[in-house]
Design an enzyme around this catalytic site. Sequence first.
Site, PDB file in Angstrom:
ATOM      1  N   CYS A  52      83.384  26.595  57.963  1.00  0.00           N
ATOM      2  CA  CYS A  52      84.317  27.696  58.222  1.00  0.00           C
ATOM      3  C   CYS A  52      85.431  27.166  59.110  1.00  0.00           C
ATOM      4  O   CYS A  52      85.643  25.938  59.168  1.00  0.00           O
ATOM      5  CB  CYS A  52      83.605  28.908  58.828  1.00  0.00           C
ATOM      6  N   ARG A 110      80.537  31.935  61.272  1.00  0.00           N
ATOM      7  CA  ARG A 110      79.969  32.025  59.920  1.00  0.00           C
ATOM      8  C   ARG A 110      79.165  30.804  59.514  1.00  0.00           C
ATOM      9  O   ARG A 110      78.008  30.926  59.068  1.00  0.00           O
ATOM     10  CB  ARG A 110      81.108  32.261  58.901  1.00  0.00           C
ATOM     11  N   ASP A 147      85.965  36.873  58.326  1.00  0.00           N
ATOM     12  CA  ASP A 147      85.906  36.265  59.650  1.00  0.00           C
ATOM     13  C   ASP A 147      85.577  37.369  60.664  1.00  0.00           C
ATOM     14  O   ASP A 147      86.368  38.291  60.839  1.00  0.00           O
ATOM     15  CB  ASP A 147      87.283  35.647  59.949  1.00  0.00           C
TER      16      ASP A 147
HETATM   17  P1  4NP Z   1      84.331  31.070  62.343  1.00  0.00           P
HETATM   18  O1  4NP Z   1      85.065  32.168  63.251  1.00  0.00           O
HETATM   19  O2  4NP Z   1      85.411  30.351  61.569  1.00  0.00           O
HETATM   20  O3  4NP Z   1      83.438  31.889  61.469  1.00  0.00           O
HETATM   21  O4  4NP Z   1      83.575  30.158  63.291  1.00  0.00           O
HETATM   22  C1  4NP Z   1      86.132  31.878  64.095  1.00  0.00           C
HETATM   23  C2  4NP Z   1      85.906  31.279  65.303  1.00  0.00           C
HETATM   24  C3  4NP Z   1      86.963  31.020  66.163  1.00  0.00           C
HETATM   25  C4  4NP Z   1      88.259  31.376  65.808  1.00  0.00           C
HETATM   26  C5  4NP Z   1      88.487  31.974  64.581  1.00  0.00           C
HETATM   27  C6  4NP Z   1      87.423  32.216  63.720  1.00  0.00           C
HETATM   28  N1  4NP Z   1      89.334  31.147  66.710  1.00  0.00           N
HETATM   29  O5  4NP Z   1      90.461  31.535  66.373  1.00  0.00           O
HETATM   30  O6  4NP Z   1      89.135  30.548  67.776  1.00  0.00           O
END
Ligand code: 4NP
Length: 149
Positions: free
Chosen positions: A3, A9, A119
């Site tokens: 991800c 995720r 997300d």
């Molecule tokens: P992930 O979620 O891609 O599912 O781990 C996110 C984690 C951090 C961020 C965005 C999405 N961020 O912008 O820091």
Amino acid sequence: MVCLGNICRSPLADGLLRDKVQKLNLPVIVDSAGTSGLHAGDKPDHRMIKTASQFGLDISDLRSRKFTEQDFDIFDSIFVMDKDNLHNVSKLARNNVDLQKVTLILDLIEPGKNLEVPDPYYGGDEGFKEVYSLLDRATDQIIHTLTHK
Ligand code: 4NP
């Protein structure tokens, strides 16, 4: 499992699949990574750890890392959570063999629809539960494929 941050995720997808392959004693290596690298070294988000634990799954030992080109040499299949990450991972592919390893993970349960695992980072608890439900089904499908070859 890939991800953006590798803290919401993909660690959950990683934890779910790890748990399922371990219970069945399948000789499969499971790992996860993020395309951003912004959270490298971090634990999964506390809200994802909590949601997983509500379903009896402990993902607190996982640590975020950045996806690299070398992952194409190590893994046979690369499951991405959304289209942005499909794009970012595909950009690192060196050839068609690499490219063919990459799948939008929800294609496993809703083929051809190009659906994304939402997300949950900026939302509430419900988003984390929805991610759990989608990834539980998708990882069941991976187990089905691995055991019905
Ligand atoms: P992930 O979620 O891609 O599912 O781990 C996110 C984690 C951090 C961020 C965005 C999405 N961020 O912008 O820091």
